[in-house]
Design an enzyme around this catalytic site. Sequence first.
Site, PDB file in Angstrom:
ATOM      1  NE  ARG A  10      31.350 -25.807  36.705  1.00  0.00           N
ATOM      2  CZ  ARG A  10      31.387 -25.512  38.015  1.00  0.00           C
ATOM      3  NH1 ARG A  10      32.374 -25.949  38.765  1.00  0.00           N
ATOM      4  NH2 ARG A  10      30.437 -24.769  38.540  1.00  0.00           N
TER       5      ARG A  10
ATOM      6  CE1 TYR B 281      47.411 -29.186  15.207  1.00  0.00           C
ATOM      7  CE2 TYR B 281      46.820 -28.274  17.346  1.00  0.00           C
ATOM      8  CZ  TYR B 281      46.455 -28.732  16.102  1.00  0.00           C
ATOM      9  OH  TYR B 281      45.131 -28.736  15.751  1.00  0.00           O
TER      10      TYR B 281
ATOM     11  CG  ASP C 250      50.714 -32.702  21.172  1.00  0.00           C
ATOM     12  OD1 ASP C 250      50.292 -33.854  20.980  1.00  0.00           O
ATOM     13  OD2 ASP C 250      50.157 -31.692  20.694  1.00  0.00           O
TER      14      ASP C 250
ATOM     15  CE  LYS D 142      43.743 -34.186  15.489  1.00  0.00           C
ATOM     16  NZ  LYS D 142      44.916 -33.464  15.906  1.00  0.00           N
TER      17      LYS D 142
HETATM   18  C1  LIG Z   1      44.943 -32.034  16.344  1.00  0.00           C
HETATM   19  C2  LIG Z   1      46.086 -31.841  17.240  1.00  0.00           C
HETATM   20  C3  LIG Z   1      45.935 -31.139  18.443  1.00  0.00           C
HETATM   21  C4  LIG Z   1      44.666 -30.424  18.823  1.00  0.00           C
HETATM   22  O1  LIG Z   1      43.574 -31.251  18.996  1.00  0.00           O
HETATM   23  P1  LIG Z   1      42.080 -30.704  18.767  1.00  0.00           P
HETATM   24  O2  LIG Z   1      41.249 -31.762  19.378  1.00  0.00           O
HETATM   25  O3  LIG Z   1      41.915 -30.560  17.287  1.00  0.00           O
HETATM   26  O4  LIG Z   1      41.967 -29.392  19.489  1.00  0.00           O
HETATM   27  C5  LIG Z   1      47.029 -31.047  19.284  1.00  0.00           C
HETATM   28  N1  LIG Z   1      48.206 -31.594  18.951  1.00  0.00           N
HETATM   29  C6  LIG Z   1      48.394 -32.253  17.803  1.00  0.00           C
HETATM   30  C7  LIG Z   1      49.737 -32.837  17.511  1.00  0.00           C
HETATM   31  C8  LIG Z   1      47.346 -32.392  16.910  1.00  0.00           C
HETATM   32  O5  LIG Z   1      47.535 -33.018  15.735  1.00  0.00           O
END
Ligand SMILES: *Cc1c(COP(=O)(O)O)cnc(C)c1O
Length: 397
Positions: free
Chosen positions: A61, A115, A187, A212
Amino acid sequence: MSTSDRPLDDATRVVNAGRRKEWTGGIVSPPVWRASTILYDTVADLRERGSNTHHRLFYGRKGTPTQWALADALTELEPGAEGTFLYCSGVAALAAALLSVLTPGDELLLVDSAYDPTRGLAMGLLKRLGIKTRFYDPLIGAGIADLIGDDTRAIMMESPGSLTFEVQDVPAIVAAAKARGVTTLLDNTWATPLLFPAISKGVDLTILACTKYVVGHSDVMLGSVTAAPGHFAKLRDTSFQLGQVASPDDCWLGSRGLRTMAMRLKQHEASALKIAHWLTEQPQVAAVLHPALPGCPGHDIFTRDFKGSSGLFSFALRGGDEDGRAALIDGLDLFGIGYSWGGFESLALPVDPQRYRSVTQRDDAGPIIRLQIGLEDPGDLIADLAAGLKRFGAATA
Ligand SMILES: *Cc1c(COP(=O)(O)O)cnc(C)c1O
């Protein structure tokens, strides 16, 4: 820094980040080290390693070099950062970051263009824990100072905003927060540390959906939080208490994706700009929401603070309705219809931002489509969109 005084370019930094000979010997890419149990030679050895588990094999972990290498790479890409913790998704990263800062009775200021799952977290779990949320206008800038109250503990930013790409004045918000001892979170998924090095701009905790651009191939869920000095210990403790561990296989794919991220981002940027400019000239298009285009709210801040743009933006159609928008999207050959973005393939998504706003109003001329521009030839993508706009025109006439 290189051995000369010349700062290294992004392309060089992503190739070298997190690669440590002491973990992997001469192997170029850290292999997948899977583990739950780690064996010790003696009881004394077990006790000694337990006293300091950082970057030492202790129990699965706590990770193996496969995960440490990716975490370290992301820390290296954020000048001034203390450390990075990895998660099984971007949303898990957002949750851990917020929970590392907030306790019952606290107030969170959350940008209105966040988001949607971030809003869901604030209005769901955080609310249930007795943490209040107030939404604020993405263009508030230094005016955030007026919203900071005695209970305000954290300000969550996302720049540019989800779906509509408003650019926030992060330095002004950070300055107001610091003056009141409030923690800032960003973010930074759209820009990545390559286009907006958040920690050096004063942000305390910067979050990436590595799903992403870091992964870049639409095949892995992964998230990260990188912390400024003074914020990492609490983030790590909270994350360990929550039992967070990102799988070695996924981290290995994350590291593989990272090596080409600078190069991919350049192509995403060039192709997206070409298509965004083309869209501005089409009669069926009322507005293009792309931070690098002058019409986008916060464009001047974008020019001041960002090193470049990535491959995700939206556009508003002129008039028309849901059916016209569906006719445009459904017939596209090269754009898939799907969530997420940052992969090598293009996507088109119908979005309705007003549904996810609490304190700001939108006055769009028509339905909105979000485009993720992939690594296909932009001329091919433009031809596909041109046919789509014709279908929209026919459906709307
Ligand atoms: C996709 C996304 C997330 C979340 O990511 P996941 O890996 O899909 O949980 C958070 N913030 C933004 C701006 C996103 O586009």
